[in-house]
Design a protein around this motif. Structure first.
Motif, PDB file in Angstrom:
ATOM      1  N   LYS A   1       0.929  -1.601  -0.261  1.00 13.56           N
ATOM      2  CA  LYS A   1      -0.044  -0.166   0.073  1.00 13.56           C
ATOM      3  C   LYS A   1       0.932   0.982  -0.169  1.00 13.56           C
ATOM      4  O   LYS A   1       0.441   2.399  -0.723  1.00 13.56           O
ATOM      5  N   GLN A   2       1.919   1.208   0.485  1.00 17.86           N
ATOM      6  CA  GLN A   2       2.385   2.234   1.044  1.00 17.86           C
ATOM      7  C   GLN A   2       4.034   2.691  -0.764  1.00 17.86           C
ATOM      8  O   GLN A   2       3.884   3.852  -1.166  1.00 17.86           O
TER       9      GLN A   2
ATOM     10  N   GLU B   1       2.215   1.782  -3.556  1.00 20.51           N
ATOM     11  CA  GLU B   1       1.099   2.566  -4.506  1.00 20.51           C
ATOM     12  C   GLU B   1       1.027   4.112  -4.189  1.00 20.51           C
ATOM     13  O   GLU B   1       1.450   4.646  -5.693  1.00 20.51           O
ATOM     14  N   GLN B   2       1.013   3.649  -3.052  1.00 27.49           N
ATOM     15  CA  GLN B   2       0.798   5.485  -2.946  1.00 27.49           C
ATOM     16  C   GLN B   2       1.613   6.448  -2.989  1.00 27.49           C
ATOM     17  O   GLN B   2       2.044   7.472  -3.706  1.00 27.49           O
ATOM     18  N   ASN B   3       3.458   6.275  -2.896  1.00 26.37           N
ATOM     19  CA  ASN B   3       4.853   6.634  -3.587  1.00 26.37           C
ATOM     20  C   ASN B   3       4.588   7.004  -5.043  1.00 26.37           C
ATOM     21  O   ASN B   3       4.721   7.164  -5.674  1.00 26.37           O
TER      22      ASN B   3
ATOM     23  N   ARG C   1      -0.929   6.920  -6.392  1.00 27.45           N
ATOM     24  CA  ARG C   1      -2.106   5.555  -6.367  1.00 27.45           C
ATOM     25  C   ARG C   1      -3.035   6.225  -5.381  1.00 27.45           C
ATOM     26  O   ARG C   1      -2.302   6.713  -3.529  1.00 27.45           O
TER      27      ARG C   1
ATOM     28  N   VAL D   1      -5.799   6.961  -2.682  1.00 22.94           N
ATOM     29  CA  VAL D   1      -6.188   6.260  -1.555  1.00 22.94           C
ATOM     30  C   VAL D   1      -7.856   6.259  -1.220  1.00 22.94           C
ATOM     31  O   VAL D   1      -8.242   7.236  -1.881  1.00 22.94           O
TER      32      VAL D   1
END
Length: 167
Positions: free
Chosen positions: A71-72, A74-76, A79, A81
């Motif tokens: 998830k981290q 992806e967000q970096n 992506r 949230v």
């Protein structure tokens, strides 16, 4: 040490984000084994085609830590949230398998998409043909051979692999 199988997908600047995702995974897990990259139509919504592949790594992290790391990453890589499940994305990382663990929490394992989506099953069968699905009790090669290939079309595509992956 656990062996994990990771699905990577993107349909926004897909070559870029798949490459960046691979480099981020390599930074955390070291050496990766990689499938070919496949292009497929979007599933579940109207959108541009996706690029998908599977990576294999070994880790000492537990399942929850692996999922949090994905998830981290992806967000970096852009992506959003809380974005809708069926929508365009820069980078999608899904834990498909964690050894032969079967669980529902913190994530469903083995991931249900393995037997439902060609863009997951074909690259998984490529990197782990003799590995047996812990619930279906068939190898991924067998599952791919039995898959209705008219249900979802996909095709291999050339990919500009990051040079750092060859170190």
């Amino acid at each position: 040490m656990a062996r994990i199988y990771i699905s990577l997908g993107s349909n926004i600047e897909a070559q870029r984000y798949i490459a960046e995702g691979l480099l981020a995974l390599q930074a955390h897990f070291g050496r990766l084994r990689l499938s070919s990259v496949y292009e497929s139509e979007a599933v579940g919504f109207n959108g541009t085609n996706f690029l998908n592949m599977v990576a294999v790594a070994d880790t000492q992290l537990d399942v929850a830590a692996v999922v949090a790391l994905f998830k981290q990453i992806e967000q970096n890589h852009g992506r959003i949230v809380g974005a809708k499940k069926f929508s365009p994305r820069t980078l999608d990382l899904d834990l498909l398998l964690y050894d032969d663990l079967v669980c529902q929490s913190p994530v469903e394992l083995p991931r249900a998409e393995i037997v439902k989506n060609a863009f997951v099953l074909q690259p998984l069968a490529e990197v782990a043909p003799e590995l047996v699905h812990p619930l279906a009790r068939l190898s991924y090669r067998q599952l791919w051979q039995e898959y209705d290939k008219d249900a979802q079309k996909l095709w291999p595509v050339p990919f500009a692999w990051p040079a750092a992956l060859y170190v």
